[in-house]
Design an enzyme around this catalytic site. Structure first.
Site, mmCIF file in Angstrom:
data_model
loop_
_atom_site.group_PDB
_atom_site.id
_atom_site.type_symbol
_atom_site.label_atom_id
_atom_site.label_comp_id
_atom_site.label_asym_id
_atom_site.label_seq_id
_atom_site.Cartn_x
_atom_site.Cartn_y
_atom_site.Cartn_z
ATOM 1 N N HIS A 35 -10.000 1.478 0.456
ATOM 2 C CA HIS A 35 -9.602 2.631 0.813
ATOM 3 C C HIS A 35 -10.856 3.708 0.942
ATOM 4 O O HIS A 35 -10.759 4.508 1.909
ATOM 5 C CB HIS A 35 -8.774 3.477 -0.296
ATOM 6 C CG HIS A 35 -7.202 2.870 0.159
ATOM 7 N ND1 HIS A 35 -6.566 3.111 1.434
ATOM 8 C CD2 HIS A 35 -6.359 2.161 -0.739
ATOM 9 C CE1 HIS A 35 -5.128 2.587 1.228
ATOM 10 N NE2 HIS A 35 -5.163 2.173 0.120
ATOM 11 N N HIS A 45 -8.778 -3.539 -3.405
ATOM 12 C CA HIS A 45 -7.854 -2.756 -2.565
ATOM 13 C C HIS A 45 -8.217 -1.330 -2.541
ATOM 14 O O HIS A 45 -8.335 -0.547 -1.309
ATOM 15 C CB HIS A 45 -6.430 -3.269 -3.090
ATOM 16 C CG HIS A 45 -5.458 -2.231 -2.150
ATOM 17 N ND1 HIS A 45 -4.712 -3.133 -1.297
ATOM 18 C CD2 HIS A 45 -5.073 -0.940 -1.858
ATOM 19 C CE1 HIS A 45 -3.758 -2.013 -0.728
ATOM 20 N NE2 HIS A 45 -4.219 -0.820 -1.096
ATOM 21 N N GLU A 46 -8.466 -0.837 -3.830
ATOM 22 C CA GLU A 46 -8.916 0.851 -3.786
ATOM 23 C C GLU A 46 -10.304 0.954 -3.081
ATOM 24 O O GLU A 46 -10.387 2.055 -2.510
ATOM 25 C CB GLU A 46 -8.752 1.147 -5.258
ATOM 26 C CG GLU A 46 -7.184 1.142 -5.631
ATOM 27 C CD GLU A 46 -6.104 1.569 -4.886
ATOM 28 O OE1 GLU A 46 -6.443 2.783 -4.328
ATOM 29 O OE2 GLU A 46 -5.040 1.070 -4.755
ATOM 30 N N CYS A 92 1.074 -1.098 0.038
ATOM 31 C CA CYS A 92 0.066 -0.080 0.082
ATOM 32 C C CYS A 92 0.988 1.242 -0.115
ATOM 33 O O CYS A 92 1.801 1.158 0.620
ATOM 34 C CB CYS A 92 -0.875 -0.006 1.299
ATOM 35 S SG CYS A 92 -2.230 1.398 1.333
#
Length: 189
Positions: free
Chosen positions: A156, A152-153, A110
């Site tokens: 976030h 993953h994004e 990350c």
């Protein structure tokens, strides 16, 4: 010569680092098409950040960056596939609407805490709804490495870091111990 830690390098490139409140808060959705200009500005900032980071660090597995990582609490992210010449994926107000039961575990890094890598289980396929700048919702299915990057994004944008997805008792390892740098994720056929 002074050794600069990877996280310090990312910070110097404008990436918000672990511990910043914006990384732990859900991002605010855009009201499109009313906020089209604001969304375009954030997307432009994300592409600019990605370009700056890409000049300093190669990403053989692709890369992504979410608006909170540049200090903007809005629901936008950009993902670049590892395949050369493939256009970047723009995610605005993304929401995972489906996921495969088949999961695999791969190491992830990350930009917001680049000193470590963690073994993260993720679905091999996800279906995602995003909003276009014009307002309609579009549904896309991503598989394998691209599903991992997109997921993953989206995490976030939900205020989650990959460590929240790691198995109980698992901990990230220092980047110096991570030995797969530069290799693509391996998937059985």
């Amino acid at each position: 010569m002074i050794q600069v830690r990877p996280s310090e390098q990312m910070r110097d490139l404008g990436v918000v680092q672990y511990g910043a409140p914006v990384l732990a808060e859900p991002a605010c959705a855009f009201d499109l098409p009313a906020e089209r200009e604001a969304a375009e500005q954030v997307i432009e900032q994300l592409f600019s950040s990605m370009e700056r980071i890409g000049r300093v660090h190669p990403f053989a597995k692709g890369m992504g960056i979410a608006a909170p990582q540049i200090g903007v609490g809005r629901a936008a992210a950009v993902v670049q596939s590892p395949d050369p010449g493939t256009p970047a994926i723009v995610l605005i107000n993304p929401r995972i609407t489906g996921r495969s039961s088949e999961v695999d575990e791969q190491y992830e890094g990350c930009l917001s805490f680049f000193d470590v890598r963690g073994l993260v289980p993720r679905p091999l396929r996800i279906t995602v709804e995003t909003t276009t700048l014009e307002g309609p919702v579009v549904t896309t299915t991503y598989e394998r490495g691209l599903a991992r990057l997109v997921h993953h994004e989206i995490d976030h944008l939900d205020g989650l870091l990959y460590t929240a997805r790691m198995r109980t008792g698992a901990a990230p390892i220092p980047v110096e111990q991570y030995r797969q740098t530069g290799r693509t994720w391996a998937y059985g056929q």
